[in-house]
Scaffold this active site. Structure first.
Site, short mmCIF file in Angstrom:
data_model
loop_
_atom_site.label_atom_id
_atom_site.label_comp_id
_atom_site.label_asym_id
_atom_site.label_seq_id
_atom_site.Cartn_x
_atom_site.Cartn_y
_atom_site.Cartn_z
N ASP A 137 0.85 -1.19 0.00
CA ASP A 137 0.00 0.00 0.00
C ASP A 137 0.89 1.25 0.00
OD1 ASP A 137 -2.42 1.27 -0.09
OD2 ASP A 137 -2.76 1.20 2.07
N HIS A 144 -3.80 14.21 0.88
CA HIS A 144 -4.09 13.31 2.00
C HIS A 144 -3.03 13.46 3.08
CE1 HIS A 144 -4.94 9.70 4.34
NE2 HIS A 144 -3.76 9.21 4.04
N GLU A 209 -10.75 4.12 3.36
CA GLU A 209 -9.85 4.95 2.56
C GLU A 209 -10.11 4.65 1.10
OE1 GLU A 209 -5.73 4.53 3.81
OE2 GLU A 209 -6.05 5.82 5.56
N GLU A 211 -9.10 4.29 -2.47
CA GLU A 211 -7.83 4.06 -3.18
C GLU A 211 -8.11 3.40 -4.52
OE1 GLU A 211 -4.63 2.24 -1.09
OE2 GLU A 211 -5.19 3.07 0.87
N ASP A 243 -9.41 0.63 1.62
CA ASP A 243 -8.44 0.26 2.65
C ASP A 243 -9.05 0.60 4.02
OD1 ASP A 243 -6.14 -0.22 4.13
OD2 ASP A 243 -5.23 1.72 3.65
N ARG A 247 -8.94 3.70 13.10
CA ARG A 247 -8.07 4.82 13.47
C ARG A 247 -7.60 4.76 14.92
NH1 ARG A 247 -6.53 6.02 8.50
NH2 ARG A 247 -8.25 6.72 7.19
N GLN A 250 -4.92 2.11 15.02
CA GLN A 250 -3.77 2.59 14.24
C GLN A 250 -2.90 3.57 15.02
OE1 GLN A 250 -5.02 4.28 10.50
NE2 GLN A 250 -2.95 4.72 9.80
N LYS A 263 -5.25 -2.17 9.79
CA LYS A 263 -5.57 -2.21 8.37
C LYS A 263 -5.57 -3.63 7.82
CE LYS A 263 -3.96 2.43 7.25
NZ LYS A 263 -4.77 2.91 6.13
N THR A 267 -9.65 -5.62 3.39
CA THR A 267 -9.43 -4.71 2.26
C THR A 267 -10.41 -5.17 1.19
OG1 THR A 267 -7.08 -4.53 2.79
CG2 THR A 267 -7.73 -3.91 0.55
N GLU A 383 -10.38 12.71 7.47
CA GLU A 383 -10.12 14.02 6.89
C GLU A 383 -11.41 14.83 6.79
OE1 GLU A 383 -7.53 13.64 3.26
OE2 GLU A 383 -7.55 11.55 3.85
#
Lengths: 438, 438
Positions: A137, A144, A209, A211, A243, A247, A250, A263, A267, A383
């Site tokens: 990844d 970002h 996420e 991607e 993804d 949080r 993480q 993570k 996926t 975000e």
């Protein structure tokens, strides 16, 4: 690769649904996947999406519809995974694309063999298109990176290596799934702000996420490098990738070795891989700000600069249980384009192999979260909601800081450009299931 | 598992070389691998090391030497990889161990079928014992963590999560190789101290890391957890692992997502997997310092505390081209034991699955660098040479800060305990080839 007749906006198929203005899969697209008829024990085999149908490459190969390289390529696609087809390289990929285009072209006089190889998309289940040996990844969106840094420290700067290399880390292969497979909320360890002892339990800050998944077609030998100028010949195509990210887990686990369990629980990929050939017309220039460092030689391919970026429009929508109850459409959370990405596909591949690491056909690279320059172009909730401080208000009357159980994340992607057809990636959708925790 | 008759120190084999005091592979060991006769196109199949021979499990299965579960297990081992055997679980592993022990026991009256299934180790080449779906590298030695932190900042502390969880990151599968396969010096990007622009070229700070590889036998479903109390039932066994590391590349690339190219160019495994059953007699207690936090519930298994550690002696030796020229034995660089590790195998497995990440049979976990409490027990050159500031003086007259081309790193491991046999892991050896760089 330059645009050719398979990109002709006027091309029509004798398959009516392929000409429908709303289909992501017109004749100009022809994305690859693996499928079988749902509810059967059939072997998975390669297929290509056209309109509302799947072209069964196993059946097509058996029918002897093609000759030469295209026939060899179709035969390789008759297997449960497309790795052998990928290994054949760009000439074979292109030969099959052109043969399929010709067979389904409206001007084709006798398309009986094509007709007999169609399976309605509504009646299939998908398999993984290829065996994935490794998943990497990347972290290639500077918007970002800036958004995340600002959340951590208002005066912070993106890490100093960002503008010198496409930063990446290894991801988990075993938990990669396909659109439609729901995702269980993970549990894990985290340290609350101000706490001295961590706790364990269901994730409270579950995020997606946005991607793109980059599917490697042809690999390289261990100890060998792939030059940036020819790196795209090693890429078969792209799909949508979610993804999923916990949080809270993480933040606590990632020092000093990067994300791990936050993570690796899931996926999600979209089932159709849109080929680099299909994407050719939507390429565009990307130039670095003049104050930014120019790429080192092994990452620099000036001949490609005019077409190094691809304008792939991407959006993320959220469908809560309330949306479903009230029959409301999913709420769009953000919309951006892949063209803003700081590093290109070719640079990712070249960098990945600079130390001699070997890529294999079917390997998956994630682009990293794709966020554009404006706030509503952000590719993750952390975000969009300022780490949860500014929850999103939904038309259902609900708010969301992070994902709740029952929420479905729906990603979609498409390309359009005046003078060319609109082609799409289809949908990447998965719903959050409640955690299992005692 | 408790000690049983297969650990009897007095057990002898009718195969004389198995009784040799110097063999790592006496009857009490019986480690598994995959092999074929070198220089042939034979299919790889499972084998077990005994003395200087390999027991060919394909031939043994065909000969019908065993009955019941042991026969089923031997049949599963006749395949090119041991994944199907691993999937059968601990009862099958144990049944085959006991059947092999009986067949090669000196008291066996007619061992003809055993005799006919032996292949000299000197005449075989090894394959990967199992297909590895994913590789996770842990960071579980507190002495290693302390050594590294001190090099970075003399007043620094180990990251706050270290004593709460076995920290880990995902590694690269494609570049995992076996002992005897040499390793090309990687090239890559790094930022010199005080520089403003990175450069690219052959690694100047090439290092090894002494680790154990933990081979998963039985996996778990996605979204399911493996409880710490039964986690070891999921582990088939251990081998030696060299986590080659390019320190210059690592320092520059690892922020913020962890190591990537610095460790993905090569990982070297020893070919024989020593089973958890063989290791049972060498287990020992490990207790946390009283001032350290006690493990959270999901990492805590008090019933196992008396035997949670394993006293596996490990050493690393260096053989330079000068050693070979002068016919000198490799120089031992360090020697330590796995028993110092802060986190146990069971804790690593339980933590890996707490968020629902699925392990699959054949998956590889690295223990992380194994360093003991004293300086000469460090498992990497960066620790032994204080990041290169205190080069090691070799008996050849040479010095080493980091690895030079032509250097061979030789790792070995063994277990011994009064009243029990000495069993070994064999050797993990690979030589550094010069970089390819223009």
């Amino acid at each position: 690769m330059k645009s050719d007749h398979t990109h002709d906006i006027d091309a029509r198929s004798w398959l009516a649904s392929a000409n429908d203005a709303s289909t992501p899969f017109p004749l100009q697209n022809l994305p690859f996947g693996a499928f079988r008829r749902a509810g059967t024990n059939e072997a998975f085999r390669g297929g290509v999406a056209l309109g509302d149908q799947v072209i069964d490459l196993g059946a097509l190969s058996e029918a002897g519809a093609f000759l030469g390289l295209a026939a060899d390529a179709a035969r390789a696609c008759a297997q449960p995974s497309l790795n052998a087809f990928f290994d054949m390289g760009p000439d074979a990929w292109r030969a099959l694309r052109h043969a399929l285009f010709a067979l389904f072209d409206a001007r084709r006089e006798n398309a009986g063999s094509g007709q007999r190889c169609l399976v309605p998309q509504a009646s299939v289940e998908h398999g993984m298109p290829a065996h994935i040996g490794d998943y990497t990844d990347f972290y290639t969106s500077i918007d970002h990176a800036r958004n995340i840094v600002k959340l951590l420290r208002p005066d912070g700067a993106v890490s100093p290596n960002f503008k010198w290399m496409p930063v990446a880390y290894h991801g988990r292969v075993s938990s990669i799934g396909l659109s439609g497979q729901n995702v269980r909320r993970p549990c894990g360890q985290r340290m609350a702000v101000g706490a001295r002892v961590p706790d364990v339990g269901p994730c409270t800050r579950l995020d997606y996420e946005l991607e793109l998944g980059i599917v490697i077609g042809v690999g390289n030998g261990q100890g060998e490098r792939i030059p940036v100028a020819s790196a795209e010949d090693h890429v078969f195509g792209l799909c949508l990738l979610n993804d999923w990210s916990a949080r809270d887990i993480q933040a606590w686990e990632s020092t000093p070795l990067g994300p791990f369990l936050a993570k690796s629980f899931a996926t999600t990929l979209s089932p159709w891989i849109v080929t680099m050939d299909a994407l050719a017309p939507y390429r565009t220039a990307w130039t670095r700000p003049v104050d930014d460092p120019q790429p080192l030689a092994y990452l620099s391919a000036p001949a490609l600069d005019e077409s190094s970026a691809i304008d792939i429009r991407l959006d993320v929508a959220l469908e809560t249980a309330m949306h479903r109850r009230d029959a409301l459409p999913p709420t769009r959370l953000s919309c951006t384009s892949f063209r803003h990405q700081y590093w290109t596909l070719a640079q990712m591949v070249a960098h990945h192999t600079i130390a001699g690491c070997n890529l294999r056909s079917g390997d998956l690279l994630g682009s990293g979260t794709i966020s554009g320059p404006s706030r509503d172009e952000a590719g993750a909730l952390i975000e969009l909601t300022q780490a949860g401080h500014a929850p999103i208000r939904l038309p259902t009357g609900e708010t969301r800081a992070f994902l709740e159980d029952g929420d479905a994340v729906v990603m979609s992607g498409w390309c359009e450009r005046p003078g060319y057809a609109r082609i799409g990636f289809g949908e990447n959708r998965a719903e959050v299931l409640p955690a299992k925790w005692d």
